[in-house]
Design an enzyme around this catalytic site. Structure first.
Site, PDB file in Angstrom:
ATOM      1  N   LYS A 203     -17.285  11.131   4.661  1.00  0.00           N
ATOM      2  CA  LYS A 203     -16.458  11.115   3.268  1.00  0.00           C
ATOM      3  C   LYS A 203     -15.812   9.724   3.210  1.00  0.00           C
ATOM      4  O   LYS A 203     -14.850   9.337   3.705  1.00  0.00           O
ATOM      5  CB  LYS A 203     -15.594  11.983   3.192  1.00  0.00           C
ATOM      6  CG  LYS A 203     -14.519  12.142   1.948  1.00  0.00           C
ATOM      7  CD  LYS A 203     -13.330  13.035   1.866  1.00  0.00           C
ATOM      8  CE  LYS A 203     -12.201  12.009   2.142  1.00  0.00           C
ATOM      9  NZ  LYS A 203     -11.897  11.393   1.025  1.00  0.00           N
ATOM     10  N   SER A 257      -3.775   7.443   8.020  1.00  0.00           N
ATOM     11  CA  SER A 257      -2.521   7.643   8.299  1.00  0.00           C
ATOM     12  C   SER A 257      -2.322   8.734   9.601  1.00  0.00           C
ATOM     13  O   SER A 257      -2.935   9.454   9.507  1.00  0.00           O
ATOM     14  CB  SER A 257      -1.680   8.230   7.110  1.00  0.00           C
ATOM     15  OG  SER A 257      -1.612   9.594   6.630  1.00  0.00           O
ATOM     16  N   THR A 258      -1.133   8.523  10.043  1.00  0.00           N
ATOM     17  CA  THR A 258      -0.676   9.491  11.276  1.00  0.00           C
ATOM     18  C   THR A 258      -0.525  10.977  10.689  1.00  0.00           C
ATOM     19  O   THR A 258      -0.751  11.812  11.313  1.00  0.00           O
ATOM     20  CB  THR A 258       0.583   9.145  11.996  1.00  0.00           C
ATOM     21  OG1 THR A 258       0.169   7.534  12.506  1.00  0.00           O
ATOM     22  CG2 THR A 258       0.894   9.913  12.878  1.00  0.00           C
ATOM     23  N   GLU A 279      -7.987   6.874  14.484  1.00  0.00           N
ATOM     24  CA  GLU A 279      -7.283   5.868  14.535  1.00  0.00           C
ATOM     25  C   GLU A 279      -6.493   5.526  13.288  1.00  0.00           C
ATOM     26  O   GLU A 279      -6.697   5.800  12.045  1.00  0.00           O
ATOM     27  CB  GLU A 279      -8.544   4.843  14.353  1.00  0.00           C
ATOM     28  CG  GLU A 279      -7.957   3.300  14.507  1.00  0.00           C
ATOM     29  CD  GLU A 279      -7.692   2.601  13.413  1.00  0.00           C
ATOM     30  OE1 GLU A 279      -6.310   2.582  13.227  1.00  0.00           O
ATOM     31  OE2 GLU A 279      -8.807   2.107  12.684  1.00  0.00           O
ATOM     32  N   CYS A 313      -4.185  -1.275   9.256  1.00  0.00           N
ATOM     33  CA  CYS A 313      -3.429  -0.656  10.391  1.00  0.00           C
ATOM     34  C   CYS A 313      -2.832  -1.509  11.376  1.00  0.00           C
ATOM     35  O   CYS A 313      -1.880  -1.177  12.000  1.00  0.00           O
ATOM     36  CB  CYS A 313      -4.086   0.560  10.926  1.00  0.00           C
ATOM     37  SG  CYS A 313      -5.791  -0.138  11.477  1.00  0.00           S
ATOM     38  N   GLU A 410       5.558   1.928   8.512  1.00  0.00           N
ATOM     39  CA  GLU A 410       4.634   1.402   8.155  1.00  0.00           C
ATOM     40  C   GLU A 410       4.504   0.911   6.438  1.00  0.00           C
ATOM     41  O   GLU A 410       4.436   1.791   5.984  1.00  0.00           O
ATOM     42  CB  GLU A 410       3.215   2.071   8.389  1.00  0.00           C
ATOM     43  CG  GLU A 410       2.152   1.181   8.417  1.00  0.00           C
ATOM     44  CD  GLU A 410       0.706   1.813   8.740  1.00  0.00           C
ATOM     45  OE1 GLU A 410      -0.172   1.583   9.380  1.00  0.00           O
ATOM     46  OE2 GLU A 410       0.671   3.241   8.645  1.00  0.00           O
TER      47      GLU A 410
END
Length: 510
Positions: A203, A257-258, A279, A313, A410
Site C-alpha cells: 500500500k 509514525s510510532t 521502521e 525519520c 518529532e
C-alpha cells in the site's frame, strides 16, 4: 546509495543534464489498482485525488482500494507463492535476473519517475533524480545479487544423524509505505521480499501513489509472474488496517509514525501473529564536539535537518554543540540556511520544496510557535514563506532546552534545534533521554571519542563526521520506539525468510 541530501553522484562526462518532463504535457498513465499483473477499478468505485503540493493543483484521480480489494490482492499473492506456481518453481538466479531487469527499466524511465515523484511529493526534481532514483535502483541490484546466495548450514549433531537448515520464503508479505520517500520505500520493501521468494501486497501512501503504480507496469514488463507484486493505493484505516489484520498475510513491514506502528503490531498480534518489521519515528541527536571540522559539521547537520524539507525519520532535529564552539556554530548555520533556495521543485536551482499537505504544514507551524512561546530564540526562518502555500522557511532555533516540545517531539519539518553541552558524559545522557533510537551522529577528529560515543548512543545507526549516509549494504532500523527489525543489507534477509531444520537418521551404522 546517495541518500545523504547531496547530489554527489553527478552525471558522468558526456551525459545530458536531466530535465523533468513538462507537467503540462505529462500524462499519468497508471491510476488503477494493480492486482495479478492486471489493472482494476476499485470494488467500491471510489477515487483518491492526488495533488501537487507545490501548486495545490490536482494531478489526477487514483482508484481507492478498500478491504475487498485487499482480499483480491491477497488471494492473487497467495496463489502466486503456492508450491508448483511459476514463481515458486523459478530458479533462484532467475529471481535475480528479474530484479536486475526491473532496475534496468527504472533506469530507462528515470526522468519520468523522478518527475512523478517531484510532482507528487513536492521534493526538488534533481533530488528525486539523483538521490531517490539512485538509491532505489541500487537497492534492487543489491538484492538481485543476493537471490542465489541465500543458504542454510550443515550442523554437527549426534552420531548417526545428519542435520541441516534451509531458508524458505515467509509467504505473502504486506507492506505499508510512507509519503516522504515513496519510490525508495517501495524498493526497500519489495527487493528483499522478492529476493527471498515471497509475494507482496503493498500500500503506497494515499498522498503519493503515482510512482508505485508506475512500478506496477514495470513489474509486469520485467516478466514477474502474475500475483507476485500487487499495489493498492488507499487509506490507512481501510487498506492498511486490512493488511495488518489479514489472516492470509504472513508478514507485514511498515514505515511511518510510532503511533501507527503500535496499531499495526497490535493488529498483527490479534490476527495470526504475523511477523512485523517496523521502521518508525526518530528524534535524532547530532553531537558536535569542539575539535570537529566545524564547517563540515554545519553542512552535514543542515542536510540532516533540511533535506526533503525536514520530512525524514532520520532528521537531525536535536543538534548538541559543545559550549566552546556553540556561538560560531550558530553563526555558520544561519549563514548556510540563508543560502537555501525555496521554489518550484522542477527548477534546477531549487533545493527546498513545500511540505506534503496542509495537515503536516499546520503541525510544523504549531511546533515552531511552541518553540517561540517556550523561550527558544529564532535565528532565522520561523514562519511560512509568504505567498507560497505549503512552503515553510528553513528554521533555526538556538537556546533550545531539553524540556521544550521542539526538543522532544518529532517535528518532521525544516527545523534545526541547536542545544549547548559542556561534557561528553552529559551529552550522551541527554542524547539518550528519548523514547526514540533510530539514528545519531557524532562530529569529532578524535577516533577514540568517535568510537566511545558511538558505542554509548542508543541508536540503530550512528554516523561519524557525516549524516544520512545510507547504503543498500548496511542495515537500517531503530532501538526502543523507533521500531523492530532491520531493513537493507544482509540483515533484512532474515526478516523475509523462515529457517527450517531438517534432521535425518542414518539407518546403516558405518
Amino acid at each position: 546509495m546517495a541518500q545523504n541530501g547531496t547530489i554527489e553522484n553527478g552525471l558522468s562526462q558526456g551525459d545530458v543534464f536531466p530535465f523533468p518532463q513538462p507537467m503540462n504535457v505529462l500524462e499519468v498513465k497508471h491510476t488503477q489498482i494493480f492486482i495479478n499483473n492486471e489493472w482494476h477499478n476499485s470494488v467500491n468505485g471510489k477515487k483518491i485525488q492526488t495533488v501537487n503540493p507545490a501548486t495545490g493543483v490536482k494531478i489526477c484521480d487514483v482508484e481507492e482500494a478498500d478491504e475487498a480489494d485487499v482480499d483480491k490482492a491477497v488471494e492473487a499473492a497467495k496463489a502466486a507463492c503456492q508450491r508448483g506456481s511459476p514463481w515458486r518453481t523459478l530458479d533462484v538466479s532467475s529471481r535475480g535476473r528479474l530484479l536486475h531487469k526491473l532496475a534496468d527499466l527504472m533506469e530507462r524511465d528515470r526522468v519520468l519517475l523522478a518527475t512523478l515523484e517531484a510532482m507528487d511529493t513536492g521534493k526538488p526534481f534533481l533530488h528525486a533524480f539523483f538521490i531517490d532514483l539512485d538509491g532505489s535502483i541500487k537497492t534492487l541490484r543489491y538484492y538481485a545479487g543476493w537471490s542465489d546466495k541465500i543458504h542454510g548450514k550443515s550442523l554437527p549433531v549426534d552420531e548417526n544423524f545428519v542435520c541441516f537448515t534451509k531458508h524458505e520464503p515467509v509467504g505473502v508479505c504486506g507492506a505499508i509505505i510512507p509519503w516522504n520517500f515513496p519510490l525508495l520505500m517501495f524498493t526497500w520493501k519489495i527487493a528483499p521480499a522478492l529476493c527471498c521468494g515471497n509475494t507482496v501486497v503493498i500500500k503506497p501512501a494515499e498522498q503519493t501513489p503515482l510512482t508505485a503504480l508506475h512500478m506496477g507496469a514495470l513489474v509486469k514488463e520485467a516478466g514477474f509472474p502474475p500475483g507476485v507484486v500487487n499495489i493498492l493505493p488507499g487509506f490507512g484505516p481501510t487498506v492498511g488496517a486490512a493488511i495488518a489484520s489479514h489472516m492470509s498475510i504472513d508478514k507485514v513491514a511498515f514505515t511511518g509514525s510510532t503511533e501507527v506502528g503500535q496499531l499495526i503490531k497490535e493488529a498483527a498480534a490479534k490476527s495470526n501473529l504475523k511477523r512485523v518489521t517496523l521502521e518508525l519515528g526518530g528524534k535524532n541527536p547530532c553531537i558536535v564536539f569542539a575539535d570537529s571540522d566545524l564547517q563540515l559539521a554545519v553542512e552535514e547537520a543542515q542536510k540532516g535537518a533540511f533535506f526533503n524539507q525536514g520530512q525524514a525519520c532520520t532528521a537531525a532535529s536535536r543538534v548538541f554543540v559543545e559550549d566552546k564552539v556553540y556561538d560560531e556554530f550558530v553563526r555558520l548555520s544561519v549563514e548556510a540556511a540563508k543560502r537555501i533556495v525555496s521554489g518550484d521543485p522542477m527548477d534546477p536551482l531549487t533545493t527546498h520544496g513545500p511540505q506534503i499537505d496542509q495537515k503536516q504544514f499546520d503541525k510544523i507551524m504549531e511546533l515552531i510557535e511552541s518553540g517561540k512561546r517556550e523561550g527558544a530564540t529564532v535565528e532565522c526562518g520561523g514562519q511560512a514563506t509568504e505567498g507560497k502555500g505549503l512552503y515553510i522557511q528553513p528554521t533555526i532555533f538556538s537556546g533550545v532546552k531539553d524540556h521544550m516540545r521542539i526538543a522532544k517531539e518529532e517535528i518532521f519539518g525544516p527545523v534545526l534545534c541547536i542545544m549547548r553541552f559542556k561534557s561528553q558524559e552529559e551529552v550522551i545522557t541527554r542524547a539518550n533521554n528519548t523514547h526514540y533510537g533510530l539514528a545519531a551522529a557524532v562530529f569529532t577528529r578524535s577516533v577514540d571519542r568517535a568510537l566511545s560515543v558511538s558505542s554509548a548512543l542508543q541508536a540503530g545507526t550512528v554516523w561519524v563526521n557525516c549524516y544520512n549516509a545510507l547504503h543498500a549494504q548496511a542495515p537500517f532500523g531503530g532501538y526502543k520506539m523507533s521500531g523492530n527489525g532491520r531493513e537493507l543489507g544482509e540483515y533484512a534477509l532474515a526478516e523475509y525468510s523462515e529457517v527450517k531444520a531438517v534432521t535425518i537418521k542414518l539407518m546403516e551404522k558405518l
